[in-house]
Design a protein around this motif. Structure first.
Motif, PDB file in Angstrom:
ATOM      1  N   LYS A  60       0.835  -1.207   0.000  1.00  0.00           N
ATOM      2  CA  LYS A  60       0.000   0.000   0.000  1.00  0.00           C
ATOM      3  C   LYS A  60       0.866   1.253   0.000  1.00  0.00           C
ATOM      4  CE  LYS A  60      -4.420  -0.654  -0.016  1.00  0.00           C
ATOM      5  NZ  LYS A  60      -5.158  -0.261  -1.191  1.00  0.00           N
ATOM      6  N   ALA A  61       1.923   1.263   0.818  1.00  0.00           N
ATOM      7  CA  ALA A  61       2.832   2.410   0.860  1.00  0.00           C
ATOM      8  C   ALA A  61       3.533   2.575  -0.485  1.00  0.00           C
ATOM      9  CB  ALA A  61       3.845   2.243   1.981  1.00  0.00           C
ATOM     10  N   LEU A  62       3.861   1.470  -1.124  1.00  0.00           N
ATOM     11  CA  LEU A  62       4.509   1.518  -2.430  1.00  0.00           C
ATOM     12  C   LEU A  62       3.577   2.136  -3.471  1.00  0.00           C
ATOM     13  CD1 LEU A  62       6.958   0.814  -4.214  1.00  0.00           C
ATOM     14  CD2 LEU A  62       5.878  -1.399  -4.633  1.00  0.00           C
ATOM     15  N   GLU A  63       2.304   1.770  -3.424  1.00  0.00           N
ATOM     16  CA  GLU A  63       1.327   2.334  -4.364  1.00  0.00           C
ATOM     17  C   GLU A  63       1.290   3.854  -4.260  1.00  0.00           C
ATOM     18  OE1 GLU A  63      -2.685   0.815  -4.364  1.00  0.00           O
ATOM     19  OE2 GLU A  63      -1.945  -1.227  -4.084  1.00  0.00           O
ATOM     20  N   VAL A  64       1.266   4.356  -3.042  1.00  0.00           N
ATOM     21  CA  VAL A  64       1.221   5.805  -2.813  1.00  0.00           C
ATOM     22  C   VAL A  64       2.500   6.452  -3.335  1.00  0.00           C
ATOM     23  CG1 VAL A  64       1.178   7.600  -1.029  1.00  0.00           C
ATOM     24  CG2 VAL A  64      -0.351   5.626  -0.855  1.00  0.00           C
ATOM     25  N   LEU A  65       3.633   5.845  -3.029  1.00  0.00           N
ATOM     26  CA  LEU A  65       4.916   6.376  -3.482  1.00  0.00           C
ATOM     27  C   LEU A  65       5.016   6.363  -5.006  1.00  0.00           C
ATOM     28  CD1 LEU A  65       7.646   7.521  -2.599  1.00  0.00           C
ATOM     29  CD2 LEU A  65       8.492   5.178  -2.460  1.00  0.00           C
ATOM     30  N   VAL A  66       4.540   5.304  -5.635  1.00  0.00           N
ATOM     31  CA  VAL A  66       4.556   5.209  -7.100  1.00  0.00           C
ATOM     32  C   VAL A  66       3.724   6.338  -7.704  1.00  0.00           C
ATOM     33  CG1 VAL A  66       3.702   3.853  -9.062  1.00  0.00           C
ATOM     34  CG2 VAL A  66       5.078   2.754  -7.297  1.00  0.00           C
ATOM     35  N   GLU A  67       2.548   6.589  -7.151  1.00  0.00           N
ATOM     36  CA  GLU A  67       1.697   7.669  -7.660  1.00  0.00           C
ATOM     37  C   GLU A  67       2.391   9.016  -7.541  1.00  0.00           C
ATOM     38  OE1 GLU A  67      -2.248   7.704  -6.023  1.00  0.00           O
ATOM     39  OE2 GLU A  67      -2.512   5.569  -6.404  1.00  0.00           O
ATOM     40  N   GLN A  68       3.031   9.265  -6.390  1.00  0.00           N
ATOM     41  CA  GLN A  68       3.721  10.540  -6.172  1.00  0.00           C
ATOM     42  C   GLN A  68       4.884  10.706  -7.148  1.00  0.00           C
ATOM     43  OE1 GLN A  68       4.880  10.247  -2.083  1.00  0.00           O
ATOM     44  NE2 GLN A  68       2.908  10.935  -1.307  1.00  0.00           N
ATOM     45  N   VAL A  69       5.665   9.659  -7.304  1.00  0.00           N
ATOM     46  CA  VAL A  69       6.835   9.724  -8.178  1.00  0.00           C
ATOM     47  C   VAL A  69       6.405   9.858  -9.639  1.00  0.00           C
ATOM     48  CG1 VAL A  69       8.793   8.381  -9.044  1.00  0.00           C
ATOM     49  CG2 VAL A  69       8.393   8.536  -6.597  1.00  0.00           C
ATOM     50  N   ASP A  70       5.400   9.099 -10.052  1.00  0.00           N
ATOM     51  CA  ASP A  70       4.922   9.208 -11.432  1.00  0.00           C
ATOM     52  C   ASP A  70       4.398  10.619 -11.714  1.00  0.00           C
ATOM     53  OD1 ASP A  70       5.614   6.632 -12.087  1.00  0.00           O
ATOM     54  OD2 ASP A  70       3.572   5.843 -12.022  1.00  0.00           O
ATOM     55  N   ARG A  71       3.696  11.192 -10.762  1.00  0.00           N
ATOM     56  CA  ARG A  71       3.172  12.554 -10.915  1.00  0.00           C
ATOM     57  C   ARG A  71       4.335  13.550 -11.031  1.00  0.00           C
ATOM     58  NH1 ARG A  71       0.590  13.202  -6.272  1.00  0.00           N
ATOM     59  NH2 ARG A  71      -0.938  11.686  -6.914  1.00  0.00           N
ATOM     60  N   LYS A  72       5.350  13.354 -10.206  1.00  0.00           N
ATOM     61  CA  LYS A  72       6.522  14.235 -10.227  1.00  0.00           C
ATOM     62  C   LYS A  72       7.255  14.129 -11.567  1.00  0.00           C
ATOM     63  CE  LYS A  72      10.086  15.486  -6.861  1.00  0.00           C
ATOM     64  NZ  LYS A  72      10.742  15.063  -5.617  1.00  0.00           N
ATOM     65  N   ILE A  73       7.423  12.907 -12.072  1.00  0.00           N
ATOM     66  CA  ILE A  73       8.064  12.701 -13.381  1.00  0.00           C
ATOM     67  C   ILE A  73       7.232  13.366 -14.476  1.00  0.00           C
ATOM     68  CG2 ILE A  73       8.605  10.982 -15.156  1.00  0.00           C
ATOM     69  CD1 ILE A  73       9.352   9.061 -12.851  1.00  0.00           C
ATOM     70  N   PHE A  74       5.927  13.114 -14.469  1.00  0.00           N
ATOM     71  CA  PHE A  74       5.039  13.685 -15.482  1.00  0.00           C
ATOM     72  C   PHE A  74       5.125  15.203 -15.480  1.00  0.00           C
ATOM     73  CE2 PHE A  74       0.905  15.566 -16.525  1.00  0.00           C
ATOM     74  CZ  PHE A  74       0.771  15.146 -17.831  1.00  0.00           C
ATOM     75  N   ASN A  75       5.071  15.809 -14.304  1.00  0.00           N
ATOM     76  CA  ASN A  75       5.117  17.269 -14.217  1.00  0.00           C
ATOM     77  C   ASN A  75       6.448  17.820 -14.718  1.00  0.00           C
ATOM     78  OD1 ASN A  75       2.499  17.615 -13.276  1.00  0.00           O
ATOM     79  ND2 ASN A  75       3.109  17.416 -11.141  1.00  0.00           N
ATOM     80  N   GLN A  76       7.538  17.151 -14.380  1.00  0.00           N
ATOM     81  CA  GLN A  76       8.850  17.601 -14.860  1.00  0.00           C
ATOM     82  C   GLN A  76       8.935  17.509 -16.389  1.00  0.00           C
ATOM     83  OE1 GLN A  76      11.516  19.000 -13.427  1.00  0.00           O
ATOM     84  NE2 GLN A  76      10.465  19.063 -11.466  1.00  0.00           N
ATOM     85  N   LEU A  77       8.476  16.391 -16.946  1.00  0.00           N
ATOM     86  CA  LEU A  77       8.518  16.222 -18.393  1.00  0.00           C
ATOM     87  C   LEU A  77       7.575  17.221 -19.099  1.00  0.00           C
ATOM     88  CD1 LEU A  77       8.671  12.326 -18.679  1.00  0.00           C
ATOM     89  CD2 LEU A  77      10.545  13.970 -18.955  1.00  0.00           C
ATOM     90  N   LYS A  78       6.426  17.446 -18.493  1.00  0.00           N
ATOM     91  CA  LYS A  78       5.463  18.403 -19.060  1.00  0.00           C
ATOM     92  C   LYS A  78       6.058  19.810 -19.075  1.00  0.00           C
ATOM     93  CE  LYS A  78       1.999  19.872 -16.690  1.00  0.00           C
ATOM     94  NZ  LYS A  78       0.797  20.003 -15.900  1.00  0.00           N
ATOM     95  N   ASN A  79       6.762  20.179 -18.017  1.00  0.00           N
ATOM     96  CA  ASN A  79       7.357  21.524 -17.926  1.00  0.00           C
ATOM     97  C   ASN A  79       8.462  21.722 -18.951  1.00  0.00           C
ATOM     98  OD1 ASN A  79       5.674  22.307 -15.853  1.00  0.00           O
ATOM     99  ND2 ASN A  79       7.096  21.712 -14.259  1.00  0.00           N
ATOM    100  N   GLU A  80       9.053  20.637 -19.425  1.00  0.00           N
ATOM    101  CA  GLU A  80      10.132  20.749 -20.399  1.00  0.00           C
ATOM    102  C   GLU A  80       9.634  20.898 -21.828  1.00  0.00           C
ATOM    103  OE1 GLU A  80      12.894  17.548 -19.884  1.00  0.00           O
ATOM    104  OE2 GLU A  80      13.354  18.143 -17.833  1.00  0.00           O
ATOM    105  N   LEU A  81       8.349  20.690 -22.048  1.00  0.00           N
ATOM    106  CA  LEU A  81       7.806  20.812 -23.417  1.00  0.00           C
ATOM    107  C   LEU A  81       7.721  22.256 -23.874  1.00  0.00           C
ATOM    108  CD1 LEU A  81       4.964  18.157 -23.435  1.00  0.00           C
ATOM    109  CD2 LEU A  81       7.206  18.012 -24.496  1.00  0.00           C
TER     110      LEU A  81
END
Length: 81
Positions: A60-81
């Protein structure tokens, strides 16, 4: 043709994520999760159960961490466009 394209997209995503890791935008735990989840520096991505075991985190903790990290990656990649 589609398989080649998917492999290229996968390599592109992996290289972009590697660039984010090189910039040290993530803490150690997040970096380890990213490497295991996306298969960076290893043969292939690991399933969540294996990541949970390696990182000694409950599922369960991993699921939450995965969501946070994926969101962080997505936002960083989106900001670079």
């Amino acid at each position: 043709m589609v398989k080649v394209n998917n492999e290229q997209n996968s390599e592109t995503l992996e290289s972009k994520i590697q660039t984010l890791l090189d910039r040290q935008l993530f803490d150690d735990m997040e970096s380890n999760l990213i490497r295991l989840r996306y298969g960076i520096g290893i043969e292939q991505p690991l399933p969540p159960s294996e990541i949970s075991r390696i990182m000694k985190i409950k599922a369960k903790a991993l699921e939450v961490l995965v969501e946070q990290v994926d969101r962080k990656i997505f936002n960083q990649l989106k900001n670079e466009l």
